[in-house]
Motif scaffolding. Structure first.
Motif, PDB file in Angstrom:
ATOM      1  N   UNK A 145      79.337 -15.735  58.067  1.00 19.14           N
ATOM      2  CA  UNK A 145      80.736 -15.342  58.189  1.00 19.14           C
ATOM      3  C   UNK A 145      80.884 -13.895  57.747  1.00 19.14           C
ATOM      4  N   UNK A 146      81.591 -13.096  58.536  1.00 21.55           N
ATOM      5  CA  UNK A 146      81.884 -11.708  58.181  1.00 21.55           C
ATOM      6  C   UNK A 146      83.316 -11.614  57.672  1.00 21.55           C
ATOM      7  N   UNK A 147      83.511 -10.839  56.598  1.00 22.60           N
ATOM      8  CA  UNK A 147      84.855 -10.659  56.044  1.00 22.60           C
ATOM      9  C   UNK A 147      84.958  -9.269  55.438  1.00 22.60           C
ATOM     10  N   UNK A 148      86.140  -8.934  54.953  1.00 25.55           N
ATOM     11  CA  UNK A 148      86.384  -7.653  54.299  1.00 25.55           C
ATOM     12  C   UNK A 148      86.083  -7.794  52.813  1.00 25.55           C
ATOM     13  N   UNK A 149      85.426  -6.788  52.231  1.00 28.03           N
ATOM     14  CA  UNK A 149      84.950  -6.959  50.855  1.00 28.03           C
ATOM     15  C   UNK A 149      86.069  -7.028  49.815  1.00 28.03           C
ATOM     16  N   UNK A 157      85.763 -23.960  47.737  1.00 32.01           N
ATOM     17  CA  UNK A 157      84.343 -23.724  48.022  1.00 32.01           C
ATOM     18  C   UNK A 157      84.041 -22.627  49.008  1.00 32.01           C
ATOM     19  N   UNK A 158      84.312 -22.851  50.301  1.00 29.69           N
ATOM     20  CA  UNK A 158      83.967 -21.871  51.322  1.00 29.69           C
ATOM     21  C   UNK A 158      84.893 -20.666  51.258  1.00 29.69           C
ATOM     22  N   UNK A 159      86.174 -20.889  51.036  1.00 26.85           N
ATOM     23  CA  UNK A 159      87.131 -19.776  51.006  1.00 26.85           C
ATOM     24  C   UNK A 159      86.825 -18.807  49.874  1.00 26.85           C
ATOM     25  N   UNK A 160      86.350 -19.320  48.758  1.00 27.64           N
ATOM     26  CA  UNK A 160      86.050 -18.461  47.620  1.00 27.64           C
ATOM     27  C   UNK A 160      84.819 -17.606  47.818  1.00 27.64           C
ATOM     28  N   UNK A 161      83.945 -17.997  48.734  1.00 29.61           N
ATOM     29  CA  UNK A 161      82.689 -17.273  48.943  1.00 29.61           C
ATOM     30  C   UNK A 161      82.824 -16.148  49.956  1.00 29.61           C
ATOM     31  N   UNK A 162      83.923 -16.112  50.719  1.00 30.24           N
ATOM     32  CA  UNK A 162      84.123 -15.029  51.680  1.00 30.24           C
ATOM     33  C   UNK A 162      85.081 -14.005  51.087  1.00 30.24           C
ATOM     34  N   UNK A 163      85.025 -12.775  51.603  1.00 29.85           N
ATOM     35  CA  UNK A 163      85.840 -11.705  51.027  1.00 29.85           C
ATOM     36  C   UNK A 163      85.332 -11.351  49.649  1.00 29.85           C
ATOM     37  N   UNK A 164      86.249 -11.009  48.754  1.00 24.12           N
ATOM     38  CA  UNK A 164      85.871 -10.727  47.373  1.00 24.12           C
ATOM     39  C   UNK A 164      85.442 -12.040  46.719  1.00 24.12           C
ATOM     40  N   UNK A 165      84.172 -12.132  46.361  1.00 18.84           N
ATOM     41  CA  UNK A 165      83.626 -13.410  45.869  1.00 18.84           C
ATOM     42  C   UNK A 165      83.409 -13.407  44.363  1.00 18.84           C
ATOM     43  N   UNK A 166      84.143 -12.559  43.631  1.00 18.80           N
ATOM     44  CA  UNK A 166      83.925 -12.467  42.182  1.00 18.80           C
ATOM     45  C   UNK A 166      84.182 -13.799  41.486  1.00 18.80           C
ATOM     46  N   UNK A 167      85.197 -14.530  41.935  1.00 21.20           N
ATOM     47  CA  UNK A 167      85.470 -15.831  41.310  1.00 21.20           C
ATOM     48  C   UNK A 167      84.396 -16.845  41.665  1.00 21.20           C
ATOM     49  N   UNK A 168      83.906 -16.781  42.907  1.00 22.71           N
ATOM     50  CA  UNK A 168      82.812 -17.674  43.284  1.00 22.71           C
ATOM     51  C   UNK A 168      81.583 -17.396  42.432  1.00 22.71           C
ATOM     52  N   UNK A 169      81.280 -16.118  42.196  1.00 22.95           N
ATOM     53  CA  UNK A 169      80.143 -15.758  41.353  1.00 22.95           C
ATOM     54  C   UNK A 169      80.333 -16.270  39.926  1.00 22.95           C
ATOM     55  N   UNK A 179      77.489 -15.081  53.731  1.00 26.43           N
ATOM     56  CA  UNK A 179      78.800 -14.440  53.672  1.00 26.43           C
ATOM     57  C   UNK A 179      78.606 -12.934  53.518  1.00 26.43           C
ATOM     58  N   UNK A 180      78.861 -12.201  54.576  1.00 32.94           N
ATOM     59  CA  UNK A 180      78.635 -10.757  54.646  1.00 32.94           C
ATOM     60  C   UNK A 180      79.992 -10.053  54.640  1.00 32.94           C
ATOM     61  N   UNK A 181      80.082  -8.919  53.931  1.00 26.83           N
ATOM     62  CA  UNK A 181      81.352  -8.185  53.900  1.00 26.83           C
ATOM     63  C   UNK A 181      81.167  -6.755  54.405  1.00 26.83           C
ATOM     64  N   UNK A 182      82.278  -6.203  54.902  1.00 25.41           N
ATOM     65  CA  UNK A 182      82.336  -4.792  55.293  1.00 25.41           C
ATOM     66  C   UNK A 182      83.586  -4.187  54.670  1.00 25.41           C
ATOM     67  N   UNK A 183      83.600  -2.870  54.447  1.00 26.51           N
ATOM     68  CA  UNK A 183      84.821  -2.241  53.948  1.00 26.51           C
ATOM     69  C   UNK A 183      85.947  -2.327  54.979  1.00 26.51           C
ATOM     70  N   UNK A 184      87.168  -2.418  54.502  1.00 24.92           N
ATOM     71  CA  UNK A 184      88.335  -2.462  55.370  1.00 24.92           C
ATOM     72  C   UNK A 184      88.455  -1.160  56.163  1.00 24.92           C
TER      73      UNK A 184
END
Length: 421
Positions: A145-149, A157-169, A179-184
């Motif tokens: 899944x690609x998302x914005x960092x 579970x899955x929602x927390x791992x995409x985008x900013x994943x600090x809480x998942x970590x 789960x891959x991110x790119x800058x906005x």
């Protein structure tokens, strides 16, 4: 009897008792954080766009809990809909077809982009995002899944791992492999990501909320759509905070001319009267519903009583009166904020997409400082967690012109205070 006596003892807690109990038994970290900001808000009475602290002080609500209260607190038509629904319905049985769920699905799809044909109910936005990701993975047979960092999509579970994943970590639940991110707004990063990976889906908030509502570059959104079309990747629009007329269109993707294969909505869906969320799927993505009707189940998703309330909320969102009012408020706040930006150096920039507004300040923690100054001036708004320079500013869709003027006047008071600081 002893338990009943204890319940009676705890009924009618005052503000200090509520804070004490919350700090000891519910969420001590949150209480401490707000106290550090000088915000000891405990909401008592609430009506329209006004909230009253348990100490009796009134504030305008320009936070709206992420758009949950787009139509205000306890809108009379929604209160009536809830009471009427309770005369006939409860949550229902999620295993079986239901008149309330069927009627709401028809109403929701009638307001959705035409390519979206199926509704999967959830009880919150995070779960609805989980459903979206699972649907994309099922339809494509891929996992990435690609998302914005700096995107925020929830914290299950899955929602927390995409985008900013600090809480998942924090909970050892990140998924760097998939789960891959790119800058906005970075088209080059999007190009490189698609060269390196085969994605099941791309998930994006059209205007990233927790990042302070930066306005998307149309080239960025179109680049995502183009790559999805070329690679057979599904585009997921997270409209939990941007949907339901906040942008001036029913869905923010419509404002930007973007077509989504999957759309997620929640928060304002029942305008704060009952937990409701939904994932809307295009026909090619919905096959799992025919293949395995129990692949995703949720006892409270699509609760019948909530469906009736949400139908009434959709009726208000879709009305011509609401559309006209949002357009007028968009112009009023745009003009007012532009005037203030010319008077106060603390106000460094305005990010506005309809009534989705981020107020940029001239210091690293300025969103936090302005939040407190506004709180003292009688307005509740919250800073952007992923960019504390920015204040999230979310006016209600049904505000009157006079109410909007008063909010702008109080914002000016807060800016004067901020510049003195």
């Amino acid at each position: 009897m002893e338990a009943c006596e204890r319940c009676r003892e705890h009924h009618g807690l005052n503000k200090s008792e509520i804070l004490k109990v919350t700090a000891e038994h519910v969420n001590p970290g949150r209480v401490a954080r707000w106290q550090a900001f000088g915000v000891n808000l405990v909401i008592g009475h609430r009506e329209g766009y006004r909230i009253t602290d348990k100490d009796g002080r009134e504030l305008w609500d320009v936070h709206l809990n992420g758009g949950t209260f787009n139509l205000g607190h306890r809108h009379p038509a929604l209160v009536a809909a809830l009471k009427d629904a309770a005369d006939e319905y409860d949550i229902g049985n999620h295993h079986f077809a239901s008149e309330a769920r069927a009627r709401f699905a028809l109403d929701l799809l009638a307001l959705a982009p035409a390519n979206l044909t199926h509704v999967v109910y959830a009880s919150g936005g995070s779960e609805a995002v989980d459903i979206a990701i699972k649907s994309a993975r099922w339809a494509t047979g891929r996992r990435k899944i690609l998302s914005v960092d700096k995107g925020y999509h929830g914290r299950t579970g899955l929602s927390g791992a995409v985008g900013d994943d600090s809480s998942a970590r924090y909970f050892l639940s990140e998924d760097d492999a998939h789960c891959i991110t790119v800058p906005f707004n970075d088209c080059k990063a999007v190009d490189e990501a698609f060269k390196a990976h085969d994605f099941a889906g791309v998930i994006i908030e059209p205007v990233p909320a927790t990042y302070g509502f930066p306005v998307p570059n149309p080239d960025f959104l179109m680049s995502l759509r183009s790559h999805c079309d070329k690679q057979g990747t599904l585009l997921i629009a997270d409209e939990v905070q941007t949907g339901l007329m906040r942008s001036g269109q029913m869905w923010a993707i419509e404002r930007f001319g973007l077509e989504a294969d999957i759309l997620v909505t929640s928060k304002g869906l029942s305008a704060g009267m009952y937990p409701m969320a939904a994932t809307l799927l295009s026909a090619p993505v919905s096959g799992w519903l025919r293949e395995n009707g129990w692949a995703h189940v949720n006892t409270y998703g699509g609760a019948e009583i909530g469906c009736e309330v949400a139908r009434k909320a959709l009726e208000i969102y879709a009305s011509e009166e609401t559309r006209r009012n949002v357009a007028a408020l968009n112009e009023q706040f745009g003009t007012g904020l532009g005037t203030l930006a010319g008077k106060y150096t603390a106000l460094a920039g305005i990010r506005q997409t309809g009534l989705i507004i981020g107020i940029e300040t001239d210091r690293a923690d300025g969103g936090q400082v302005l939040m407190k100054a506004l709180f003292d001036a009688g307005v509740w708004a919250i800073f952007a967690s992923y960019d504390p320079r920015v204040l999230q500013f979310k006016p209600g869709l049904l505000l009157t012109r006079a109410e909007a003027d008063d909010i702008l006047d109080r914002l000016e008071t807060a800016l004067r205070t901020m510049e003195r600081l």
